[in-house]
Design an enzyme around this catalytic site. Structure first.
Site, PDB file in Angstrom:
ATOM      1  N   ASP A   1       0.818  -1.204   0.000  1.00 59.43           N
ATOM      2  CA  ASP A   1       0.000   0.000   0.000  1.00 59.43           C
ATOM      3  C   ASP A   1       0.859   1.265   0.000  1.00 59.43           C
ATOM      4  O   ASP A   1       2.019   1.259   0.420  1.00 59.43           O
ATOM      5  CB  ASP A   1      -0.895   0.030   1.250  1.00 59.43           C
TER       6      ASP A   1
ATOM      7  N   HIS B   1       4.013  -2.071   2.978  1.00 63.64           N
ATOM      8  CA  HIS B   1       4.057  -0.723   2.394  1.00 63.64           C
ATOM      9  C   HIS B   1       5.342  -0.523   1.593  1.00 63.64           C
ATOM     10  O   HIS B   1       6.431  -0.759   2.126  1.00 63.64           O
ATOM     11  CB  HIS B   1       3.969   0.331   3.502  1.00 63.64           C
TER      12      HIS B   1
END
Ligand SMILES: [Zn+2]
Length: 221
Positions: free
Chosen positions: A11, A166
């Site tokens: 993400d 991430h």
């Protein structure tokens, strides 16, 4: 104890600092994953190229809002959905997954009624989006050198883990390959699709009760 199935997602990218490393590791390990990107990160040719590289290598690209600022269920205003979701989707031209993947953000990875508002849910249904949640948050951003143990722990407890990582610059992704190798040593099978429990909305159709994810009133806590 053995590990079952694992789906990886990344993400808040793409970033020139970290996304190439993640793509290199996934290619080496022959894993297909999903990238939930931010519209604000797609404003340069370099980051757009990274998104196209990811899609070209078989990864799925999803929408993760434009600014990733305030959880959508805590925002008021009629244009929130368009500003955050519609505007990002317009940046995904050429790489849009047929199911129009969208992942809301929770602030620290918490799932609750702050994720969406009624207006945002309407936008997702009307736009035939698929809402992709998660069941494993090893907090790589907060523990860049310790998240691997947390992730392995979480994966051991789940038959099918959808892990949120991430691809921005915390240093955490230097441990990605070690995580994959350790998980495989414990029996993990990596796959690209999502556990059904994590996908309450598929191409605009509710597969589960959406109320736990929708704020009762715009701006409500
Ligand atoms: Zn996020």
């Amino acid at each position: 104890m053995t590990i079952g199935d694992i789906t990886l997602s990344f993400d808040n990218g793409p970033t020139v600092e970290v996304t190439p490393l993640v793509l290199d590791v996934l290619a080496r390990q022959q894993i297909k994953a999903s990238f939930f990107v931010l519209g604000k990160n797609l404003q340069t040719p370099q980051t757009q190229a990274l998104m196209h590289r990811a899609a070209g290598e078989g990864h799925w690209i999803g929408n993760h809002t434009f600014t990733h600022s305030v959880p959508l269920g805590r925002q008021t205003g009629d244009d929130v959905a368009q500003r955050e979701i519609g505007r990002t989707q317009a940046c995904l031209e050429g790489v849009v997954h047929p199911d129009r993947l969208f992942r809301p953000f929770g602030g620290g990875g918490v799932i609750g009624d702050h994720l969406l508002s009624a207006a945002v849910l309407r936008h997702l249904v009307d736009g035939r989006y698929t809402c992709v949640l998660w069941n494993s948050i090893p907090r790589d951003w907060a523990e860049p050198d310790a998240w691997v143990e947390t992730a392995l722990e979480q994966c051991r407890r789940l038959p099918w883990a959808l892990v949120v990582l991430h691809d921005y610059d915390t240093g955490a992704m230097v441990h990605l390959e070690r995580f994959i190798e350790r998980a495989r040593a414990e029996g993990a099978r990596f796959r690209q699709d999502f556990p059904p429990d994590c996908v309450p909305l598929v191409a605009g159709e509710a597969r589960a009760d959406m109320t736990p994810y929708v704020a009762a009133a715009a701006g409500a806590d």
